[in-house]
Each structure stands twice: as structure tokens, then as C-alpha cells.
Design a protein around this motif. Structure first.
Motif, PDB file in Angstrom:
ATOM      1  N   ASN A  21       0.786  -1.315   0.244  1.00 47.08           N
ATOM      2  CA  ASN A  21      -0.092  -0.034  -0.152  1.00 47.08           C
ATOM      3  C   ASN A  21       1.086   1.300   0.248  1.00 47.08           C
ATOM      4  OD1 ASN A  21      -2.466  -1.615   0.302  1.00 47.08           O
ATOM      5  ND2 ASN A  21      -2.230  -1.782   2.244  1.00 47.08           N
ATOM      6  N   ALA A  22       1.992   1.173  -0.957  1.00 44.88           N
ATOM      7  CA  ALA A  22       2.761   2.395  -1.000  1.00 44.88           C
ATOM      8  C   ALA A  22       3.545   2.806   0.072  1.00 44.88           C
ATOM      9  CB  ALA A  22       2.106   3.703  -1.459  1.00 44.88           C
ATOM     10  N   GLU A  23       3.750   1.755   1.202  1.00 40.37           N
ATOM     11  CA  GLU A  23       4.392   1.931   2.360  1.00 40.37           C
ATOM     12  C   GLU A  23       5.733   0.868   2.326  1.00 40.37           C
ATOM     13  OE1 GLU A  23       4.284   4.433   4.611  1.00 40.37           O
ATOM     14  OE2 GLU A  23       2.546   5.401   3.401  1.00 40.37           O
ATOM     15  N   LEU A  24       6.905   1.280   3.076  1.00 46.97           N
ATOM     16  CA  LEU A  24       8.103   0.647   3.052  1.00 46.97           C
ATOM     17  C   LEU A  24       7.676  -0.268   4.515  1.00 46.97           C
ATOM     18  CD1 LEU A  24      10.915   2.872   1.978  1.00 46.97           C
ATOM     19  CD2 LEU A  24       9.398   1.615   0.578  1.00 46.97           C
ATOM     20  N   THR A  25       7.518  -1.634   4.428  1.00 44.50           N
ATOM     21  CA  THR A  25       7.353  -2.276   5.521  1.00 44.50           C
ATOM     22  C   THR A  25       8.550  -3.099   6.041  1.00 44.50           C
ATOM     23  OG1 THR A  25       6.601  -4.226   4.389  1.00 44.50           O
ATOM     24  CG2 THR A  25       4.764  -2.281   5.077  1.00 44.50           C
ATOM     25  N   GLN A  26       9.410  -3.361   5.229  1.00 45.10           N
ATOM     26  CA  GLN A  26      10.607  -4.257   5.738  1.00 45.10           C
ATOM     27  C   GLN A  26      11.727  -3.796   4.716  1.00 45.10           C
ATOM     28  OE1 GLN A  26       9.585  -8.606   5.560  1.00 45.10           O
ATOM     29  NE2 GLN A  26      11.474  -9.147   6.601  1.00 45.10           N
ATOM     30  N   ARG A  27      12.970  -3.695   5.439  1.00 46.76           N
ATOM     31  CA  ARG A  27      14.139  -3.374   4.596  1.00 46.76           C
ATOM     32  C   ARG A  27      15.471  -4.143   4.822  1.00 46.76           C
ATOM     33  NH1 ARG A  27      18.425  -0.020   5.241  1.00 46.76           N
ATOM     34  NH2 ARG A  27      18.707   1.768   4.046  1.00 46.76           N
ATOM     35  N   TRP A  28      16.276  -4.134   3.695  1.00 46.85           N
ATOM     36  CA  TRP A  28      17.375  -4.862   3.677  1.00 46.85           C
ATOM     37  C   TRP A  28      18.334  -4.002   3.210  1.00 46.85           C
ATOM     38  CZ3 TRP A  28      12.796  -6.833   2.007  1.00 46.85           C
ATOM     39  CH2 TRP A  28      12.120  -7.981   2.711  1.00 46.85           C
ATOM     40  N   GLU A  29      19.769  -4.324   3.568  1.00 49.66           N
ATOM     41  CA  GLU A  29      20.961  -3.383   2.928  1.00 49.66           C
ATOM     42  C   GLU A  29      22.223  -4.335   2.731  1.00 49.66           C
ATOM     43  OE1 GLU A  29      23.502   0.628   3.642  1.00 49.66           O
ATOM     44  OE2 GLU A  29      21.507   0.271   4.378  1.00 49.66           O
ATOM     45  N   LEU A  30      22.738  -4.462   1.466  1.00 49.13           N
ATOM     46  CA  LEU A  30      23.859  -5.240   1.152  1.00 49.13           C
ATOM     47  C   LEU A  30      24.786  -4.388   0.728  1.00 49.13           C
ATOM     48  CD1 LEU A  30      21.508  -8.095  -0.559  1.00 49.13           C
ATOM     49  CD2 LEU A  30      22.501  -8.104   1.931  1.00 49.13           C
ATOM     50  N   PRO A  31      26.165  -4.809   0.830  1.00 49.63           N
ATOM     51  CA  PRO A  31      27.162  -4.001   0.250  1.00 49.63           C
ATOM     52  C   PRO A  31      27.308  -4.464  -1.065  1.00 49.63           C
ATOM     53  CG  PRO A  31      28.032  -5.798   1.673  1.00 49.63           C
ATOM     54  CD  PRO A  31      26.522  -5.768   1.995  1.00 49.63           C
ATOM     55  N   ALA A  55       5.537  -7.219  -8.316  1.00 44.28           N
ATOM     56  CA  ALA A  55       6.415  -6.382  -9.106  1.00 44.28           C
ATOM     57  C   ALA A  55       7.719  -6.043  -8.653  1.00 44.28           C
ATOM     58  CB  ALA A  55       5.707  -5.167  -9.611  1.00 44.28           C
ATOM     59  N   VAL A  56       8.643  -5.707  -9.269  1.00 35.60           N
ATOM     60  CA  VAL A  56       9.877  -5.470  -8.789  1.00 35.60           C
ATOM     61  C   VAL A  56      10.499  -4.183  -9.658  1.00 35.60           C
ATOM     62  CG1 VAL A  56      12.502  -6.094  -8.186  1.00 35.60           C
ATOM     63  CG2 VAL A  56      10.667  -7.714  -8.156  1.00 35.60           C
ATOM     64  N   ILE A  57      10.748  -3.146  -9.071  1.00 31.39           N
ATOM     65  CA  ILE A  57      11.291  -1.803  -9.347  1.00 31.39           C
ATOM     66  C   ILE A  57      12.942  -1.724  -8.952  1.00 31.39           C
ATOM     67  CG2 ILE A  57      11.509   0.600  -9.761  1.00 31.39           C
ATOM     68  CD1 ILE A  57       8.536   0.506 -10.198  1.00 31.39           C
ATOM     69  N   ALA A  58      13.668  -1.918  -9.752  1.00 30.03           N
ATOM     70  CA  ALA A  58      15.345  -1.774  -9.360  1.00 30.03           C
ATOM     71  C   ALA A  58      15.822  -0.493  -9.938  1.00 30.03           C
ATOM     72  CB  ALA A  58      15.777  -2.842  -9.765  1.00 30.03           C
ATOM     73  N   ARG A 305      11.657   5.263  -1.671  1.00 30.33           N
ATOM     74  CA  ARG A 305      10.499   5.847  -1.404  1.00 30.33           C
ATOM     75  C   ARG A 305      10.053   6.425  -2.932  1.00 30.33           C
ATOM     76  NH1 ARG A 305       9.355   8.698   4.064  1.00 30.33           N
ATOM     77  NH2 ARG A 305      10.970   7.859   5.434  1.00 30.33           N
ATOM     78  N   GLY A 306      11.244   6.726  -3.632  1.00 30.73           N
ATOM     79  CA  GLY A 306      11.108   7.148  -4.929  1.00 30.73           C
ATOM     80  C   GLY A 306      10.465   6.002  -5.887  1.00 30.73           C
ATOM     81  N   CYS A 307      11.056   4.860  -5.989  1.00 31.22           N
ATOM     82  CA  CYS A 307      10.674   3.545  -6.399  1.00 31.22           C
ATOM     83  C   CYS A 307       9.416   3.217  -6.249  1.00 31.22           C
ATOM     84  CB  CYS A 307      11.697   2.444  -6.278  1.00 31.22           C
ATOM     85  SG  CYS A 307      13.310   2.712  -6.985  1.00 31.22           S
ATOM     86  N   ALA A 308       8.808   3.454  -4.789  1.00 33.01           N
ATOM     87  CA  ALA A 308       7.486   3.318  -4.528  1.00 33.01           C
ATOM     88  C   ALA A 308       6.653   4.184  -5.009  1.00 33.01           C
ATOM     89  CB  ALA A 308       7.318   3.240  -2.774  1.00 33.01           C
ATOM     90  N   ASN A 309       6.891   5.400  -5.024  1.00 30.25           N
ATOM     91  CA  ASN A 309       6.044   6.426  -5.710  1.00 30.25           C
ATOM     92  C   ASN A 309       6.085   6.141  -7.170  1.00 30.25           C
ATOM     93  OD1 ASN A 309       5.750   7.897  -3.428  1.00 30.25           O
ATOM     94  ND2 ASN A 309       7.208   9.419  -3.902  1.00 30.25           N
ATOM     95  N   ALA A 310       7.120   5.747  -7.946  1.00 28.71           N
ATOM     96  CA  ALA A 310       6.934   5.372  -9.342  1.00 28.71           C
ATOM     97  C   ALA A 310       6.056   4.275  -9.740  1.00 28.71           C
ATOM     98  CB  ALA A 310       8.282   4.957  -9.812  1.00 28.71           C
ATOM     99  N   LEU A 311       5.999   3.304  -8.698  1.00 24.72           N
ATOM    100  CA  LEU A 311       5.008   2.001  -8.736  1.00 24.72           C
ATOM    101  C   LEU A 311       3.750   2.475  -8.581  1.00 24.72           C
ATOM    102  CD1 LEU A 311       5.159  -1.041  -9.283  1.00 24.72           C
ATOM    103  CD2 LEU A 311       5.262  -1.061  -6.836  1.00 24.72           C
ATOM    104  N   ALA A 312       3.249   3.179  -7.591  1.00 27.18           N
ATOM    105  CA  ALA A 312       2.192   3.775  -7.559  1.00 27.18           C
ATOM    106  C   ALA A 312       1.483   4.727  -8.600  1.00 27.18           C
ATOM    107  CB  ALA A 312       2.170   4.624  -6.101  1.00 27.18           C
ATOM    108  N   VAL A 315       0.622   2.233 -11.339  1.00 31.78           N
ATOM    109  CA  VAL A 315      -0.882   1.620 -11.159  1.00 31.78           C
ATOM    110  C   VAL A 315      -1.876   2.705 -11.187  1.00 31.78           C
ATOM    111  CG1 VAL A 315      -2.460   0.858  -9.289  1.00 31.78           C
ATOM    112  CG2 VAL A 315       0.242   0.117  -9.445  1.00 31.78           C
ATOM    113  N   SER A 316      -1.787   4.027 -10.818  1.00 26.44           N
ATOM    114  CA  SER A 316      -2.671   5.027 -11.054  1.00 26.44           C
ATOM    115  C   SER A 316      -2.983   5.417 -12.366  1.00 26.44           C
ATOM    116  CB  SER A 316      -2.486   6.362 -10.040  1.00 26.44           C
ATOM    117  OG  SER A 316      -1.309   6.779 -10.595  1.00 26.44           O
ATOM    118  N   SER A 317      -1.898   5.306 -13.172  1.00 27.61           N
ATOM    119  CA  SER A 317      -1.997   5.796 -14.701  1.00 27.61           C
ATOM    120  C   SER A 317      -2.516   4.623 -15.565  1.00 27.61           C
ATOM    121  CB  SER A 317      -0.669   6.388 -14.978  1.00 27.61           C
ATOM    122  OG  SER A 317       0.515   5.478 -15.308  1.00 27.61           O
ATOM    123  N   GLY A 318      -2.556   3.691 -15.036  1.00 19.66           N
ATOM    124  CA  GLY A 318      -2.971   2.471 -15.941  1.00 19.66           C
ATOM    125  C   GLY A 318      -1.691   1.897 -16.662  1.00 19.66           C
ATOM    126  N   ALA A 319      -0.396   2.283 -16.266  1.00 23.33           N
ATOM    127  CA  ALA A 319       0.645   1.767 -17.131  1.00 23.33           C
ATOM    128  C   ALA A 319       1.057   0.477 -16.600  1.00 23.33           C
ATOM    129  CB  ALA A 319       1.753   2.647 -16.828  1.00 23.33           C
TER     130      ALA A 319
END
Length: 320
Positions: A21-31, A55-58, A305-312, A315-319
Motif C-alpha cells: 500500500n505504497a509504504e515500506l514495511t521491511q528493509r534490507w541493505e547489502l554491500p 512487481a519489482v522496480i530496481a 521511497r521514490g521507487c514506491a512512488n514510481a510504482l504507485a 498503477v494509478s495511470s494504468g501503465a
């Protein structure tokens, strides 16, 4: 519960988050080690969840060529087909890391930033993001009648030239140390050459400092007023301020210019009234530059957060 994965991949770290739902709920960080396989790493993270992501946005630090990204600093590959296969996602997309950073600006709030100098509250309008980290990223968020639109590019590779005669021998020395970033047969260099964590040690050496000194140590020496480090950091920040001011006029950023990236966010002391004055210095357009405002972003996960916004938005634009 269904979810998406977003990833922000630079030359130093790989940050990944689960999005619901456009919120970051779990996070990982790798070198980002030389043997890092991005798709496999994302697959290993997806395997820890109850089901594959929708979906995955990288986002990666490099231009998108043929739907793939080869990271500029390090050479790692971001390939949508490999990511889909590794994670089991229905959809995978790769975007430039500063396209993601620009998407963050679609939801930036006043509590996310520290205004620099005389910058006022954040205003609506076009916005730009500038990020000195391992490299130098630039992105634009355009405020259009149809909603936000991101314009990605490689603004970190525009030309820097000496601001006065005293800088000419420093630019000459820098070019001898890193000839690949010279632009033509001039004193100009790629902005990323000097305004980045990668270039800072070479700039320090060009200022007479010791070869091989890490960027963090240069900053520490500048705080003790060592002449070479002080000169190095002064060139770094004055050119960064001027670049930000130029960008504010290029895209008419009435919504502001926002600084992100490891070097900037770790050293807020660099961004004072003098930085603002250089940002606003624009001849006949100095008043307009000052009205745009320049801000230091305080949140660490702007790329995710930007990736999450791009994904949202997809979805909203129907892309999607």
C-alpha cells in the motif's frame, strides 16, 4: 498479503524494501561487492517472503539502455528478465537511480528537509534533485497539468570549469590525475569527476594533498582547517552550489532543488548561507534563483521511497 519489492542500487550499497500500500514495511541493505549478482540477491530476499512479489522496480546508478542498466561505477548488470526469473515476480522494471530520486520529490514534505540559507518553505512547481555520492546524480520532477512526470538524464556529466584564475592549476593537476573526465582540450571536466565521493580524493591530491586519502578523512581534515583539505572542500561545495543554481534555471525549479547522496547527507555543515549565496548568484536572475530555494534531504531511503512512488504512479495511470 500481496506486496512489491523496490531496490536502490548504487556503487556502494544495495538497498531493498518490501512495499505494501505504497509504504515500506521491511528493509534490507547489502554491500556492493565485486561478486554481487543483483538478480540473485533479489531472488534470495523474495524467497524469505510468503509468496513472490507482484512487481519489482530496481533503480541503478547508470543509464537505461535496451531496458537494462550497467552500473557506471562497478559494472553490475540490472536486467528485468533476470530479476523476474530470480524473484518470480509478474513484472520487473529497471530505472535510473536519479529517476527514482526524482520520484521521491513527488511526496517530499517539509519535515524531510533542512532549508539551506534563506530558502523558504517548499513550494509547488518543478523540482530537481542533485546527489553527490559515489557518483553525481541529477533528476527532474516536472509539475504538469496531468500530474508529476520524471525526466531522467545524466546531468552529473555536464562541464565544470574553473571559477577564477586560482583554480586553473588545480583543474590542470586534476586532469593529469584523471584524464578520462576532461572535456575536449579545455580546462573543463565532467562535474561527477570533482563533485563525488569517487573524485574527491583526486581533487584533494590536485590541491596538494596526500595521494590515496579517503573522502571521509579529507572531510575530517577540512574540519581541522588543514589547508589542502579546506581548499578541496571549498572547490567541491562552491561548484556544487553553482551547479544547483544553474539547474534551478534550466528546469525553472520553483518547487526547489534538493540535495541527497552520501557525501551531502553525511556533511550538513557544508550547506550554509555561503552555499545559498553561490546558488543564488545568477546575474539578472539572482532573485529568481533565490526564490527557487535549495534544501538538504534528511531521510536516508529517498531512493526506495521514490521507487514506491514510481510504482504507485504506474498503477494509478494504468501503465501497469
Amino acid at each position: 498479503m500481496s506486496y512489491d519489492l523496490v531496490a536502490d542500487i548504487g556503487g556502494t550499497n544495495m538497498r531493498v524494501a518490501r512495499v505494501e500500500n505504497a509504504e515500506l514495511t521491511q528493509r534490507w541493505e547489502l554491500p556492493m561487492t565485486p561478486e554481487r549478482d543483483v538478480a540473485r540477491s533479489l531472488g534470495e530476499i523474495a524467497a524469505t517472503q510468503n509468496e513472490p512479489p507482484r512487481a519489482v522496480i530496481a533503480a541503478g546508478a547508470g543509464p537505461v539502455i535496451g531496458e537494462q542498466i550497467r552500473l557506471t561505477n562497478g559494472g553490475w548488470l540490472l536486467c528485468p528478465d533476470q530479476i523476474k526469473a530470480a524473484t518470480g515476480a509478474q513484472e520487473a522494471l529497471v530505472i535510473n537511480d536519479f529517476e527514482a530520486a526524482a520520484w521521491f520529490l513527488a511526496s517530499v514534505r517539509q519535515e524531510h528537509v533542512t532549508p539551506i540559507g534563506q530558502s523558504g518553505p517548499i513550494q509547488p512547481g518543478n523540482r530537481a534533485v542533485v546527489g553527490p555520492g559515489t557518483g553525481l546524480g541529477v533528476g527532474i520532477l516536472a509539475d504538469t497539468p496531468h500530474g508529476p512526470m520524471v525526466v531522467s538524464g545524466e546531468g552529473g556529466h555536464v562541464a565544470l570549469t574553473p571559477r577564477d584564475a586560482t583554480e586553473i592549476p588545480i583543474f590542470e593537476a586534476f586532469i593529469r590525475l584523471w584524464p578520462e573526465v576532461q572535456i575536449g582540450q579545455t580546462y573543463s571536466v565532467e562535474a561527477e569527476g570533482m563533485i563525488s565521493g569517487t573524485g574527491l580524493p583526486l581533487l584533494y591530491q590536485a590541491c596538494g594533498g596526500q595521494s590515496g586519502t579517503p573522502a571521509a578523512e579529507i572531510v575530517a581534515r577540512a574540519k581541522t582547517h588543514e589547508p589542502e583539505a579546506t581548499m578541496c572542500l571549498n572547490i567541491f561545495r562552491t561548484h556544487l552550489a553553482s551547479l544547483c543554481g544553474n539547474l534551478s534555471m534550466t528546469a525553472m525549479c520553483k518547487g526547489g532543488v534538493f540535495l541527497v547522496g552520501g557525501v551531502a547527507q553525511a556533511n550538513p555543515w557544508l550547506f550554509d548561507q555561503e552555499f545559498f549565496d553561490i546558488f543564488a548568484a545568477g546575474g539578472r536572475f539572482s532573485k529568481l534563483r533565490a526564490e527557487c530555494g535549495v534544501y538538504l534531504v534528511n531521510v536516508p531511503d529517498f531512493g526506495l521511497r521514490g521507487c514506491a512512488n514510481a510504482l504507485a504512479y504506474r498503477v494509478s495511470s494504468g501503465a501497469r
